[in-house]
Structures are given as structure tokens and as C-alpha cells.
Scaffold this motif. Structure first.
Motif, PDB file in Angstrom:
ATOM      1  N   PRO A   1      77.708 -18.923 -47.380  1.00  0.00           N
ATOM      2  CA  PRO A   1      76.372 -19.722 -47.775  1.00  0.00           C
ATOM      3  C   PRO A   1      76.585 -20.991 -48.600  1.00  0.00           C
ATOM      4  N   GLN A   2      77.884 -21.273 -49.130  1.00  0.00           N
ATOM      5  CA  GLN A   2      78.096 -22.629 -49.696  1.00  0.00           C
ATOM      6  C   GLN A   2      79.188 -23.408 -48.564  1.00  0.00           C
ATOM      7  N   GLN A   3      78.399 -24.668 -48.339  1.00  0.00           N
ATOM      8  CA  GLN A   3      79.398 -25.389 -47.472  1.00  0.00           C
ATOM      9  C   GLN A   3      79.628 -26.782 -48.255  1.00  0.00           C
ATOM     10  N   GLY A   4      79.299 -26.844 -49.402  1.00  0.00           N
ATOM     11  CA  GLY A   4      79.508 -28.347 -50.262  1.00  0.00           C
ATOM     12  C   GLY A   4      81.103 -28.489 -50.078  1.00  0.00           C
ATOM     13  N   SER A   5      81.158 -29.821 -50.062  1.00  0.00           N
ATOM     14  CA  SER A   5      82.837 -30.212 -49.908  1.00  0.00           C
ATOM     15  C   SER A   5      83.577 -30.237 -51.143  1.00  0.00           C
ATOM     16  N   GLY A   6      82.859 -29.829 -52.295  1.00  0.00           N
ATOM     17  CA  GLY A   6      83.535 -29.589 -53.605  1.00  0.00           C
ATOM     18  C   GLY A   6      83.637 -27.893 -54.044  1.00  0.00           C
ATOM     19  N   SER A   7      83.138 -27.239 -53.119  1.00  0.00           N
ATOM     20  CA  SER A   7      83.026 -25.792 -53.291  1.00  0.00           C
ATOM     21  C   SER A   7      84.116 -24.972 -53.176  1.00  0.00           C
TER      22      SER A   7
ATOM     23  N   PRO B   1      88.021 -30.919 -53.112  1.00  0.00           N
ATOM     24  CA  PRO B   1      88.992 -29.922 -52.712  1.00  0.00           C
ATOM     25  C   PRO B   1      88.780 -29.400 -51.402  1.00  0.00           C
ATOM     26  N   VAL B   2      87.450 -28.863 -51.013  1.00  0.00           N
ATOM     27  CA  VAL B   2      87.238 -28.325 -49.662  1.00  0.00           C
ATOM     28  C   VAL B   2      87.602 -29.500 -48.658  1.00  0.00           C
ATOM     29  N   SER B   3      87.194 -30.725 -48.648  1.00  0.00           N
ATOM     30  CA  SER B   3      87.678 -31.820 -47.654  1.00  0.00           C
ATOM     31  C   SER B   3      88.849 -31.983 -47.731  1.00  0.00           C
ATOM     32  N   ALA B   4      89.925 -31.948 -48.754  1.00  0.00           N
ATOM     33  CA  ALA B   4      91.223 -32.016 -48.648  1.00  0.00           C
ATOM     34  C   ALA B   4      91.931 -30.790 -47.888  1.00  0.00           C
TER      35      ALA B   4
ATOM     36  N   ARG C   1      82.902 -23.180 -43.072  1.00  0.00           N
ATOM     37  CA  ARG C   1      83.992 -22.291 -43.300  1.00  0.00           C
ATOM     38  C   ARG C   1      83.135 -20.851 -42.824  1.00  0.00           C
ATOM     39  N   ALA C   2      83.809 -19.725 -42.446  1.00  0.00           N
ATOM     40  CA  ALA C   2      83.198 -18.495 -42.074  1.00  0.00           C
ATOM     41  C   ALA C   2      84.188 -17.517 -42.062  1.00  0.00           C
TER      42      ALA C   2
END
Length: 410
Positions: A360-366, A296-299, A344-345
Motif C-alpha cells: 500500500p505504500q509506494q513512496g520513494s522514502g517509505s 532509501p527506496v530509490s537507492a 514493491r509487491a
């Protein structure tokens, strides 16, 4: 593998304006003009008063002068008679200046006597003071909005004031959104073991709308090559095709083969960035086709960086990219080096000015890491540590930030 700038340079020429349509001015907000519009009439259309007060000849009205008041001029009323030398005329804001007058004395700068029929000038004036001269804001035939300019409230107000009720704008492109994966189910589908809700379709549709495009969400497609080919053939009726998922190298990632079968000529298959390495771009004829990662985040991040500017350019936008800024880090950050990262910031106010605080969360699925953020910060590929206060060279501002405090204290 292409870098971010290199990938954009390859992609952007494919995103061309898709046509022109005429729309009523009331529905033109946010659209991009396809024509340069010039003023039909001068603005103001006549000499008028900028104040409530008294129209005079400036040389007749030095401080201490007493003058008879003859007649009045009000906005929307009949045209006033010419001003007699040595007299004043009552005038209201926006009202026509009588012939012979060259200044307006504000009502607070005079003292009334004999009712309202005579005034005493307490503060003198000068020619053209508090007068809006004909054409001083806009001359006839002057350019009001150039082709390629976006229509905001100010532009629409100006065009309405010129009697322009409809405009030619670039057509909003239709963006087909096709999600692939055996694991996907829609919001209304019953849960099943190992399945996930297809949030990408909803998030990408929202991003398309925010960019000014028209989302066309197609049904989810399983990891089946034939089904993917059929869905792509249907999707290629749109102005742009965006897929999510299935563009990696796994044996169930069938999108690459499906692209080839429907005639999509691929330009590249990977981008040197995090998140979003497995990004695909190609075209079938004049139609751009972008394969986004499934996470989701990558998209969402790859859409923001690579697709949004294209959607803007297809509407005739001459400035399709967001502004970049340099801001300090609010707190230190560590990461694993390797690829340039778009973190993301959130931009926050500090005593020293605005700063960026990385999520604090930078995972591509988060998915939670996309909530409440308003910037993408570019982190150098070779570094593993960034210090508090360090000014980062690129901050890509997003549009959904705001403040609970009024911006001006004046």
C-alpha cells in the motif's frame, strides 16, 4: 533520459570480471567458477548394487528358483570373489558387484531357508536390474561444471566426490559505498535537529553481500564539494563505486561536479523510471561509478535493477539478471501515470495459484515498503488503473521470500 533497458545496455559492458583466486572447496559455496572442471574418474567408479539383496546371474534366477548363498559383498569391504554359476551372493547397497553377476534381487523378493545359506526367488529379475554400472552417472573427462557456473551444494558435493579440494573462482568485487548529505548521521552518532540515520549505507551493504560482493562502507560526507572529491578519490581504489544522494539538480547536490573533478566520465544522469529517476552512471578508467538517489527506496530499487547485475557479472556470472514472470494482481491498484514504475509487491498463494499484492505504500522514502516484499512489478507508464486479476507482463522476483508450508504433498 534513458529507459531501463537502454541504461542497462550502456552499463553492463563496464562490469568485467576482476580477477581469479583459488579457494578451498569448503569456502566456495556461491562462487562462480573461472575454469571448466572435468571428471577425474568415472562415477560410479565400479559396478555396484542399488539395493540390499542378492547378486545373481539373471538367467540363473527365474521365479521359484532356489539358490545357495556364497559369500557377501559390502560397501567398504574387501572385493568379492567371482560369482559361481547357479549361486547368489549377499550384497548391500553401494557394494561392488561380483564378477559374473549382472543383476541384484532385492531382499524383500526372496525367502530365506536353511538359515541364511539358501534363498528362494519369489520374483524373477532381468540383466542390469538394481545395478549401478561403472560410469553410468559420469564418464571420465566429462564436463562436471562449466566456467561461469555457480557453485551450489550439488556442485560442491560432486567436486568433493571427485577428490577436488580447491577451485579457481572469480574474485568477489569490492564495492565502495559513499553516502552524501548534511542531514546524515550514523547509528552511533547523537541525534541532532533535522538529521536522519544513514540507513542507505546498511541496506546497500546488505545488497552488495547478497550479490556476492564485498561492501566497503566509507564515512558519510556532507554536501561539500571538496570533501566529496577527497572521499571519491579514496573510494576509487575499489572495483566499483556506489554513491547515494547528491545526484539531483539542487544547489546542494554536489556529486556531479565532484565526479567531473576526479575524472569520472559520465554516460548518463537520469533514467526514465519510478522510483529512481536521478540515477547517474560513469566510469573512471576501468572502474564503474554509479550515483544512486538518496531516498532509501530509490537507492535500494536502483541498486537491485542496475548495480546487482553488474556485481554478478564481475564475478563471471553468465546469467546476472533475475528471472521475470507474469502473475495476476491480487487486488486493484491506482497510480499517477508518467514514468514506468517498479512497484514493491508480495507474492501470495491463492486458490487459482500465485498472485502479486502491491504494497500500500509506494513512496520513494517509505522504508517499510521494502519489508516483506519479494517482487518488483513493472507498471506501464501511461496507465493509472490496474484491475484485480490482471496479469502483469513483468514481475522481477527477489530472493528473500519463503513459505511456512512444505512445497510438496506427495
Amino acid at each position: 533520459m534513458k529507459g531501463i533497458r537502454e541504461a542497462l545496455e550502456a552499463m553492463m559492458p563496464a562490469f568485467r570480471p576482476v580477477g581469479v583466486e583459488r579457494v578451498p572447496l569448503a569456502r566456495a559455496s556461491g562462487r562462480i567458477l573461472a575454469e571448466t572442471l572435468r571428471a577425474r574418474t568415472e562415477l560410479p567408479a565400479f559396478d555396484n548394487s542399488a539395493m540390499d539383496g542378492y547378486a545373481v546371474r539373471a538367467h540363473d534366477a527365474p521365479e521359484g528358483t532356489e539358490m545357495d548363498v556364497q559369500g557377501e559383498s559390502r560397501a567398504g569391504g574387501p572385493l568379492p570373489a567371482p560369482l559361481t554359476s547357479g549361486t547368489a551372493m549377499r550384497i548391500f547397497t553401494g557394494a561392488p558387484l561380483p564378477d559374473g553377476a549382472d543383476a541384484v534381487i532385492p531382499q524383500e523378493d526372496v525367502t530365506l531357508s536353511v538359515g541364511s545359506e539358501r534363498i528362494r526367488v519369489e520374483n524373477g529379475t532381468a540383466p542390469n536390474r538394481h545395478v549401478r554400472r561403472r560410469g553410468s552417472d559420469l564418464a571420465a573427462e566429462a564436463v562436471m561444471v562449466e566456467a561461469g557456473g555457480a557453485l551450489g551444494a550439488g556442485e560442491i558435493g560432486l567436486l568433493a566426490g571427485q577428490g577436488i579440494g580447491s577451485v579457481d573462482v572469480h574474485r568477489a568485487p569490492t564495492v565502495a559505498i559513499l553516502s552524501t548529505g548534511d542531514e546524515l548521521r550514523d547509528l552511533t552518532d547523537p541525534d541532532r535537529p533535522g538529521s536522519i540515520i544513514n540507513s542507505n549505507a546498511y541496506a546497500l551493504a546488505a545488497q552488495v553481500r547478497e550479490a556476492g560482493g564485498i561492501p566497503w562502507v566509507l564515512p558519510n560526507v556532507p554536501d561539500d564539494e571538496e570533501a566529496t572529491v577527497q572521499a571519491l578519490q579514496h573510494a576509487l581504489r575499489a572495483d566499483v563505486v556506489v554513491t547515494s544522494g547528491g545526484v539531483s539538480v539542487g544547489e546542494h547536490d554536489v556529486v556531479k561536479r565532484a565526479f567531473e573533478r576526479v575524472g569520472v566520465e559520465a554516460d548518463f544522469w537520469k533514467v526514465r523510471m519510478k522510483p529512481g529517476k536521478p540515477l547517474t552512471f560513469g566510469r573512471r578508467g576501468e572502474t564503474p561509478v554509479v550515483g544512486l538517489p538518496g531516498n532509501p527506496v530509490s537507492a535500494m530499487v536502483t541498486f537491485e535493477v542496475f548495480v546487482r547485475p553488474g556485481v554478478r557479472a564481475m564475478q563471471g556470472d553468465r546469467t546476472p539478471f533475475r528471472w521475470l514472470h507474469t502473475l495476476p494482481l491480487a487486488a486493484g491498484h491506482t497510480r499517477k501515470p508518467g514514468r514506468p514504475e517498479l512497484a514493491r509487491a508480495r507474492i501470495e498463494a491463492t486458490a487459482e495459484g500465485p498472485a502479486v499484492r502491491l504494497h500500500p505504500q509506494q513512496g520513494s522514502g517509505s522504508l517499510p515498503s521494502m519489508v516483506g516484499v519479494d517482487a518488483l512489478v513493472l507498471l506501464d507508464a501511461k496507465r493509472d488503473r490496474f484491475e484485480a486479476g490482471e496479469r502483469l507482463p513483468a514481475v522481477k522476483l527477489l530472493d528473500w521470500s519463503g513459505s511456512a508450508t512444505p512445497p510438496f504433498d506427495a
